[in-house]
Design a protein around this motif. Structure first.
Motif, PDB file in Angstrom:
ATOM      1  N   ASP A 163      -4.892  12.984  10.918  1.00 42.34           N
ATOM      2  CA  ASP A 163      -3.194  12.128  11.397  1.00 42.34           C
ATOM      3  C   ASP A 163      -3.535  11.518  10.089  1.00 42.34           C
ATOM      4  OD1 ASP A 163      -3.234  13.210  13.958  1.00 42.34           O
ATOM      5  OD2 ASP A 163      -4.183  12.100  15.184  1.00 42.34           O
ATOM      6  N   ARG A 164      -4.138  10.656   9.097  1.00 42.72           N
ATOM      7  CA  ARG A 164      -3.649  10.233   7.806  1.00 42.72           C
ATOM      8  C   ARG A 164      -3.376  11.438   7.213  1.00 42.72           C
ATOM      9  NH1 ARG A 164      -9.330  10.925   4.221  1.00 42.72           N
ATOM     10  NH2 ARG A 164      -8.174  12.779   4.660  1.00 42.72           N
ATOM     11  N   TYR A 215       5.112   0.247   3.215  1.00 45.12           N
ATOM     12  CA  TYR A 215       4.097   1.162   4.069  1.00 45.12           C
ATOM     13  C   TYR A 215       3.012  -0.021   4.530  1.00 45.12           C
ATOM     14  CZ  TYR A 215       7.133   5.417   3.959  1.00 45.12           C
ATOM     15  OH  TYR A 215       8.696   5.561   4.068  1.00 45.12           O
ATOM     16  N   LEU A 245      -1.170  13.693   7.189  1.00 41.33           N
ATOM     17  CA  LEU A 245       0.109  14.161   7.713  1.00 41.33           C
ATOM     18  C   LEU A 245       1.118  12.881   7.718  1.00 41.33           C
ATOM     19  CD1 LEU A 245       0.016  16.479  11.061  1.00 41.33           C
ATOM     20  CD2 LEU A 245       0.541  16.802   8.680  1.00 41.33           C
ATOM     21  N   SER A 246      -0.051  11.592   8.080  1.00 41.95           N
ATOM     22  CA  SER A 246       0.935  10.060   7.598  1.00 41.95           C
ATOM     23  C   SER A 246       1.340  10.426   6.437  1.00 41.95           C
ATOM     24  CB  SER A 246       0.591   9.234   8.471  1.00 41.95           C
ATOM     25  OG  SER A 246      -0.707   8.238   7.728  1.00 41.95           O
ATOM     26  N   LYS A 252       4.052  12.019   5.821  1.00 41.08           N
ATOM     27  CA  LYS A 252       5.483  11.807   6.347  1.00 41.08           C
ATOM     28  C   LYS A 252       5.706  10.358   5.314  1.00 41.08           C
ATOM     29  CE  LYS A 252       7.460  10.162  10.624  1.00 41.08           C
ATOM     30  NZ  LYS A 252       7.455   9.643  11.695  1.00 41.08           N
ATOM     31  N   GLU A 253       5.065   9.717   5.102  1.00 39.83           N
ATOM     32  CA  GLU A 253       5.750   8.342   4.336  1.00 39.83           C
ATOM     33  C   GLU A 253       6.185   8.608   2.794  1.00 39.83           C
ATOM     34  OE1 GLU A 253       2.316   5.073   6.554  1.00 39.83           O
ATOM     35  OE2 GLU A 253       2.048   6.370   4.188  1.00 39.83           O
ATOM     36  N   ARG A 284      -2.461   0.163   2.986  1.00 39.25           N
ATOM     37  CA  ARG A 284      -1.753  -0.665   3.906  1.00 39.25           C
ATOM     38  C   ARG A 284      -2.353  -1.331   3.812  1.00 39.25           C
ATOM     39  NH1 ARG A 284       0.117   3.291   1.425  1.00 39.25           N
ATOM     40  NH2 ARG A 284       1.155   4.932   2.621  1.00 39.25           N
ATOM     41  N   LYS A 286       0.489  20.374  14.946  1.00 39.23           N
ATOM     42  CA  LYS A 286       2.041  19.270  14.984  1.00 39.23           C
ATOM     43  C   LYS A 286       2.119  19.496  14.317  1.00 39.23           C
ATOM     44  CE  LYS A 286      -2.491  16.449  15.338  1.00 39.23           C
ATOM     45  NZ  LYS A 286      -2.082  15.596  15.941  1.00 39.23           N
TER      46      LYS A 286
END
Ligand SMILES: [Fe+2]
Ligand SMILES: [Fe+2]
Lengths: 255, 255
Positions: free
Chosen positions: A51-52, B209, A54-55, A58-59, B157, A86
């Motif tokens: 998840d980290r 972000y 892929l984020s 994306k960002e 972040r 995903k």
């Protein structure tokens, strides 16, 4: 590159090193940010940090195209299967010699392109029989110095163990000397793990200071035969899962 | 640079990021490898990893000249005192506003030279009243993009807490916006800590972000007032020690 650590001097490349603390694994994100799609690859993603990863992808506005593994890991579950579930357009990559399933099975010499940039595959067996090192390409726009993603074949001041997964210390010695130490001395070494907080080394540095690979072959074999390491905690879970892209309970459709 | 990760495009700079796992602290090694002495600085060294850091310095043939801190840390003991006891010619550096002892007490605008390269000090109080950010210099041979070593003022972040050590959320908000977000967007952000395995970000990325600093000032102050964090484990040991360069049981001669 206006969005990342250009660890090397190509204006095209975005590069990020990411760490998974529990298994001390490094995951690498590379992208060609000069290409309109910003195509990207992840090397050695970990299931727990998908998840980290892929984020960040994306960002940064990247298009992830490949989730690549240097080998079938015994200490953590790869993130490649979870990434594919995903982001279905991502293709998994591993060596044919690994015996694992993946969308793309690569062999020595094969190139993996992302935009105008590419990684070249070097077979570096010994830690496992299917280990490869991915090296950035030759050419005017490719990163300079080169970057080598060595998996567990060559670690900073060390190397992966050779007592499991068809490991063979003689083969590992030959792999590192013929395929990695033959690279330009300023080539950056980016390993799959580090346990002491190092993030990078160079070929020249390891040729001088690696605690094992600077020895002659017989001494090396003796060192590797006498490590007396514990049985890897995760091996009985991780290896079967990693042979099918990290899927544990699922029957993978494509992997 | 033939010996390190040129994270930016100066042929002069050698750059290494080093990690201390227990406190998740990053230490940074920078050197001018084009200079005959290869003068080097360490930013935010940790007492527990001093031997590792000094051995890298030695192997790379560098001459360590400064052990610098971004602030008086509450979560680990600085390595600067221990480094000075092992390499007496090294000078410790911290801000005058920190109230700590050191060989060189710097203020906003002060430059620290190592060879032809330099770091410029920006006062960025708020996490502590003495926090500074060290930013690589302007000029043809200086790293491009710039690199900013933000300590705990700006984390990837996130940001450091403001409920101890004269912390002040309003001041931190102003510091980050006026002193860090005003840097070129491609400036690399290298923080003192990361807890999720990130190694680097950029000003542009954090302006988009960052989970806290992208909010308006009142929202930010509300977030910081309601973090409900535990009392820092190490603070009662680390702060008194760090006020005297990390010496705990010794009366420092010079610090
Ligand atoms: Fe492995
Ligand atoms: Fe701090």
């Amino acid at each position: 590159g206006s969005y990342g650590t250009a660890s090397s001097q190509s204006p095209k490349i975005l590069f990020r090193q990411l760490f998974e603390k529990e298994s001390s694994t490094y995951t690498y994100l590379l992208a060609d940010v000069s290409h309109p799609d910003k195509p990207a690859v992840l090397i050695d993603p970990v299931d727990k940090t998908v998840d980290r990863d892929l984020s960040v992808v994306k960002e940064l506005g990247l298009k992830l195209t490949y989730a690549m593994n240097t080998h079938v890991h015994a200490d953590h579950v790869t993130g490649s299967g979870l990434i594919k579930s995903k982001v279905p357009e991502v293709k998994s990559v591993i060596s044919k010699a690994s015996g694992a399933k993946a969308d793309v099975l690569i062999e020595h010499g094969d190139k993996i392109y992302f935009g105008d940039l590419f990684l070249e595959t070097r077979a570096t067996p010994g830690h496992t029989s299917g280990c490869v090192t991915y090296v950035t390409g030759d050419g005017p726009d490719q990163p300079q110095p080169k970057m080598a993603f060595t998996g567990d074949a060559l670690l900073i001041r060390g190397c992966g163990r050779t007592d499991f997964q068809s490991g063979n210390s003689e083969q590992l010695y030959k792999s590192v000397h013929s395929q990695i130490f033959s690279l330009p001395k300023d080539t950056y070494i980016y390993p799959a793990h580090d346990y002491k907080g190092f993030t990078v080394s160079t070929v020249g540095e390891e040729m001088l200071y690696n605690l094992r690979l600077t020895k002659d072959e017989d001494t090396f074999k003796g060192i590797m035969a006498n490590l007396n390491l514990a049985y890897p905690k995760m091996i009985d879970v991780a290896v079967p899962a990693n042979l099918v892209c990290g899927y544990q309970d699922l029957i993978p459709k494509s992997c």
